[in-house]
Scaffold this active site. Structure first.
Site, short mmCIF file in Angstrom:
data_model
loop_
_atom_site.label_atom_id
_atom_site.label_comp_id
_atom_site.label_asym_id
_atom_site.label_seq_id
_atom_site.Cartn_x
_atom_site.Cartn_y
_atom_site.Cartn_z
N GLU A 1 -3.21 -9.10 2.77
CA GLU A 1 -2.21 -10.16 2.54
C GLU A 1 -2.36 -11.34 3.49
O GLU A 1 -1.59 -12.30 3.40
CB GLU A 1 -0.80 -9.57 2.65
CG GLU A 1 -0.51 -8.57 1.54
CD GLU A 1 0.80 -7.83 1.74
OE1 GLU A 1 1.26 -7.73 2.89
OE2 GLU A 1 1.34 -7.32 0.74
N TRP B 1 3.88 -1.16 -4.21
CA TRP B 1 2.74 -0.33 -4.63
C TRP B 1 2.60 0.90 -3.74
O TRP B 1 1.92 1.85 -4.06
CB TRP B 1 1.44 -1.13 -4.64
CG TRP B 1 0.86 -1.50 -3.27
CD1 TRP B 1 1.56 -1.91 -2.17
CD2 TRP B 1 -0.52 -1.47 -2.89
NE1 TRP B 1 0.70 -2.17 -1.13
CE2 TRP B 1 -0.57 -1.91 -1.54
CE3 TRP B 1 -1.70 -1.14 -3.53
CZ2 TRP B 1 -1.79 -2.01 -0.84
CZ3 TRP B 1 -2.90 -1.24 -2.84
CH2 TRP B 1 -2.94 -1.68 -1.51
N ASP B 2 3.28 0.86 -2.58
CA ASP B 2 3.28 1.99 -1.65
C ASP B 2 3.59 3.29 -2.40
O ASP B 2 3.09 4.35 -2.07
CB ASP B 2 4.35 1.80 -0.56
CG ASP B 2 4.20 0.50 0.22
OD1 ASP B 2 3.83 -0.51 -0.39
OD2 ASP B 2 4.48 0.50 1.43
N LYS C 1 -6.10 -7.80 7.01
CA LYS C 1 -4.91 -7.05 7.38
C LYS C 1 -5.06 -5.54 7.16
O LYS C 1 -4.60 -4.71 7.94
CB LYS C 1 -3.74 -7.56 6.56
CG LYS C 1 -2.41 -6.88 6.84
CD LYS C 1 -1.30 -7.52 6.03
CE LYS C 1 0.06 -6.99 6.35
NZ LYS C 1 1.12 -7.66 5.60
N GLN C 2 -5.65 -5.17 6.02
CA GLN C 2 -5.65 -3.74 5.67
C GLN C 2 -6.77 -3.48 4.68
O GLN C 2 -7.38 -4.41 4.15
CB GLN C 2 -4.31 -3.36 5.06
CG GLN C 2 -4.00 -4.02 3.73
CD GLN C 2 -2.52 -3.98 3.41
OE1 GLN C 2 -1.77 -4.83 3.84
NE2 GLN C 2 -2.11 -2.99 2.64
O1 IFM Z 1 3.15 -2.88 0.37
C1 IFM Z 1 2.97 -3.15 1.73
C2 IFM Z 1 1.85 -4.15 1.87
O2 IFM Z 1 0.64 -3.64 1.38
C3 IFM Z 1 1.68 -4.53 3.32
N1 IFM Z 1 2.91 -5.05 3.84
C4 IFM Z 1 4.01 -4.08 3.76
C5 IFM Z 1 4.25 -3.64 2.33
C6 IFM Z 1 5.36 -2.58 2.29
O3 IFM Z 1 4.96 -1.45 3.00
#
Ligand code: IFM
Length: 731
Positions: free
Chosen positions: A481, A342-343, A593-594
């Site tokens: 995640e 999705w990046d 995580k984010q």
């Molecule tokens: O897509 C990301 C994910 O959101 C977090 N872990 C790394 C992936 C690749 O950059």
């Protein structure tokens, strides 16, 4: 603006940051990219060239990966018998026969896409030479790689030998992908051709070396099966000589006979000079910078960081190929095996949608060409429509590995993202609609984009579960995640509602503006009135976890029952809190995580909730987030800016700006963090500048610039026309 704001510099040589700089100094042209490894190599270097689309699944490996192509860089130079090499001055085993590096400087010219290295080298004989290397991957002719070498005798009259070659003995961290390797020397070039072992992609490189004056003859020979271009000559003190090494690269994706094409391309460039090759390359770069640069006055660090990140997106974005996409680590390293996440659509795409719409369209077409894979995945899981893979390669099938690399105790952690991180389908729809709204590219939408948006909506319509008198989604992984296989991720549930709303609106738009396409898609995707009514029902009755007392979105039910760990208490830290606590413990805590709820805020803005709720969400989730993913800081900076948290926004923006330049995650050796790069631009343009489309269909800004910035200017394309913005900060 001064030149130094367009340059990344290494001065002096930093052997301890060898792999970090190799990544930073990657050059490329959207066809391939090559890390900033040295022509003469260096122990521990990770010399890598990645060509878009060349994947291979090695025997015994869990998943396919983007293949490291033969290395076109090697130029080995000997001065009075001393091999030229860089030297770690702290190496106590050094001998006089190793020579000495007495001067070193390397710069990446971001505006021109050229890597330049200047070295003063003293041979054992005492002769000193000045070596200047330049290299670029031509943006004007994507099959042509150019190296220039200038040698000047600063002291002495040295005897010099040069050997230039293509190295086909390459691997992806030990895994070999090339078979059928043929290496040859012709009368004026050397060549290498090979095939990937499992997937059968062919590659060919042809290379020539010539002195641009007649001071040296070059011979092309094969010794021990290794073809090379060789020359030797003497230089008189203060005399200089210049060489041009040209390498042409083709793959079987370009045509049936890559070797013939590579040799023909060299023939076309037979009389080219460095000047005649570099000028159109630089001119081409200038056209891209016109709508990809953001000028910041009053903050040199931020200026350089934004240019650096935009440079890396530009060198990775395919120019003439709509069947490949940009992986999480761009083309600058083997991290994440070149897979597309999705990046791309939510992080890397936006600066291209607004700055380089043609390139953005290429990336979206990659997804269109992989609809079959997405439909297979939906079917295999018992759903309808198109369900995109979390990690994607050339085939369009799911390529997320099911297991991680072995832990120190030999055990492996199960990776669930390929099963459960299903929001990817909506992320792609978001990227398509954002591209369309800014570019006004109705042709793309009608012919390709709408089919993706609608068929992924069909997927969600079949995926939702009717439980407890409402629609729910079980077994999901949201952007955070750390918390796997949860029920009712608020991000996924809310974005599904958004997706279905958009799909219904899109169908209405098509009925009015492109009725034939509306009819075609209605029949093809079986968009019956019953199905559309079901979507409306899901929109009305989807469960959106929300705490009415606290007036916050709940990341998922049960989240607040987990152990509370105040993330700021771990500062300062060099690792994620997850790494400190360990995988098994951290999943039982509230450490995030984010950006997750915060990500939803970035994507939906005021549409999500009132300002009070957005602020409550921020106050709840920001202190729980450890930014274990590089995707996180920029999104937080963007949202903080929109919430008016100016100092915090700038602090997070700086954090995002440093991810690759300072290697603050310690993993830049694996490649550039592509999403963090695109995120930085979004924090700047959508966050600080507040760029948005107004309800009446225009584009406008709502600035909240950091206090010390004087001015920000940029140009975007809006509906096919260039539109300039200059925002001056009022103290
Ligand atoms: O897509 C990301 C994910 O959101 C977090 N872990 C790394 C992936 C690749 O950059």
């Amino acid at each position: 603006m001064t030149q130094k704001l367009w340059q990344i510099e290494e001065f002096p040589f930093h052997p301890e940051r060898l792999n970090h700089y190799e990544t930073l100094f990657t050059i490329g042209n959207g066809y391939l990219a090559t890390r900033g490894s040295f022509e003469e190599a260096y122990k521990g270097g990770i010399s890598t060239t990645m060509v878009h689309g060349i994947f291979d699944h090695a025997e015994g490996a869990l998943v396919p990966e983007l293949v490291n192509a033969p290395n076109w860089l090697p130029i080995n130079i000997t001065i009075d018998g001393t091999p030229f090499q860089l030297i770690n001055q702290n190496d106590s085993t050094l001998k006089p026969k190793n020579g000495a590096v007495v001067g070193y400087r390397r710069i990446l010219m971001l505006d021109k896409g050229i890597l330049r290295r200047e070295v003063l080298f003293r041979a054992e004989s005492g002769s000193i030479v000045r070596l200047v290397f330049e290299r670029f991957a031509s943006l004007h002719d994507e099959h042509l790689m150019v190296q220039r070498l200038e040698i000047t005798a600063v002291d002495g009259n040295p005897q010099i030998e040069i050997k230039s070659s293509i190295d086909s003995d390459v691997s992806n961290v030990g895994i070999k992908h090339w078979g059928d390797i043929q290496a040859e020397a012709g009368s004026s070039y050397t060549s290498v051709s090979a095939k990937t072992i499992q997937s059968g992609y062919g590659i060919a490189m042809a290379s020539t070396l010539r002195a641009t004056s007649n001071k040296a003859n070059v011979e092309f020979t094969t010794r021990n099966g290794q073809p090379s271009a060789n020359t030797h000559f003497q230089l008189q003190q203060e005399d200089s000589i210049e060489f041009l090494k040209l390498t042409s690269v083709y793959t079987s994706r370009d045509g049936d006979n890559p070797l013939q094409s590579a040799v023909a391309k060299l023939g076309e460039a037979a009389s080219a000079t460095y000047e005649s090759l570099v000028t159109p390359h630089i001119n081409e770069w200038a056209t891209y910078w016109k709508t990809s640069d953001v000028q910041i006055e009053g903050d040199e660090g931020s200026q350089l960081a934004v240019r650096f990140t935009q440079y890396h997106i530009l060198i990775a974005a395919p120019r003439h190929d709509d069947d490949v996409s940009i992986g999480a680590k761009t083309l600058s390293g083997t991290g994440y095996k070149g897979h597309v996440f999705w990046d791309t659509e939510l992080f890397i795409l936006p600066p291209l949608s607004l700055g380089q719409p043609k390139l953005a369209r290429n990336l979206l077409m990659y997804r269109y060409h992989r609809l079959a894979g997405a439909r297979n995945k939906a079917k295999a899981n018992g759903y309808e429509g198109a369900m995109y893979p979390w990690e994607s390669t050339d085939t369009g099938e799911e390529t997320t590995p099911s297991w991680g690399d072995p832990q120190p105790d030999g055990s492996r952690i199960r990776i669930w993202t390929g099963d459960s991180e299903q929001h990817i389908s909506t992320d792609i729809a978001y990227g398509i609609l954002q591209y369309w709204r800014y570019s006004g590219d109705n042709n793309f939408l009608q012919q390709y984009g709408a089919e993706i948006v609608l068929d992924t909506a069909v997927f969600w319509g079949s995926r939702v579960e009717w439980k407890n008198e409402r629609y729910e989604l079980s077994q999901q992984i949201g952007p955070d995640e750390y918390h796997e296989n949860i029920d009712n991720s608020v991000f996924t549930n809310r974005m599904t509602v958004w997706h279905l709303e958009q799909a219904l609106a899109l169908l209405e738009w098509l009925k009015t503006n492109a009725p034939a396409d509306a009819e075609r898609l209605t029949t093809q995707l079986d968009l019956t009135p019953k199905r559309l009514d079901h979507w409306r029902d899901v929109i009305a009755k989807m469960y959106i976890p929300f705490d009415e007392d606290k007036q916050i979105h709940v990341q998922f039910p049960g989240f607040f029952d987990l152990e509370y760990i105040p993330v700021p208490h771990y500062e300062p830290r060099t690792m994620s809190v997850q790494a400190i606590l360990g995988h098994h413990r951290s999943i039982q805590t509230q450490v995030i995580k984010q950006a997750d709820v915060v990500m939803m805020t970035a994507l939906l803005g005021d549409e999500l909730a009132s300002k009070d709720v957005l602020m409550n969400n921020w106050n709840t989730y920001y202190p729980r987030t450890d930014h274990g993913s590089s995707l996180s800081p920029a999104i937080h900076a963007w949202v903080a800016a929109r919430l008016g948290l100016d100092d915090l926004a700038y602090y997070l923006f700086e954090h995002a700006a440093e991810i690759d330049l300072k290697d603050n995650k310690g993993n830049v050796k694996d490649g550039i963090h592509g999403a963090a790069s695109g995120g930085l631009w979004q924090a700047l343009v959508f966050g600080f500048c507040g760029l948005h489309i107004t309800p009446d269909g225009n584009v406008a800004v709502a600035p909240r610039l950091p206090k010390h910035w004087k001015q920000v200017s940029f140009t975007i394309y809006f509906k096919g026309k260039e539109q300039e913005f200059t925002i001056t900060n009022t103290p």
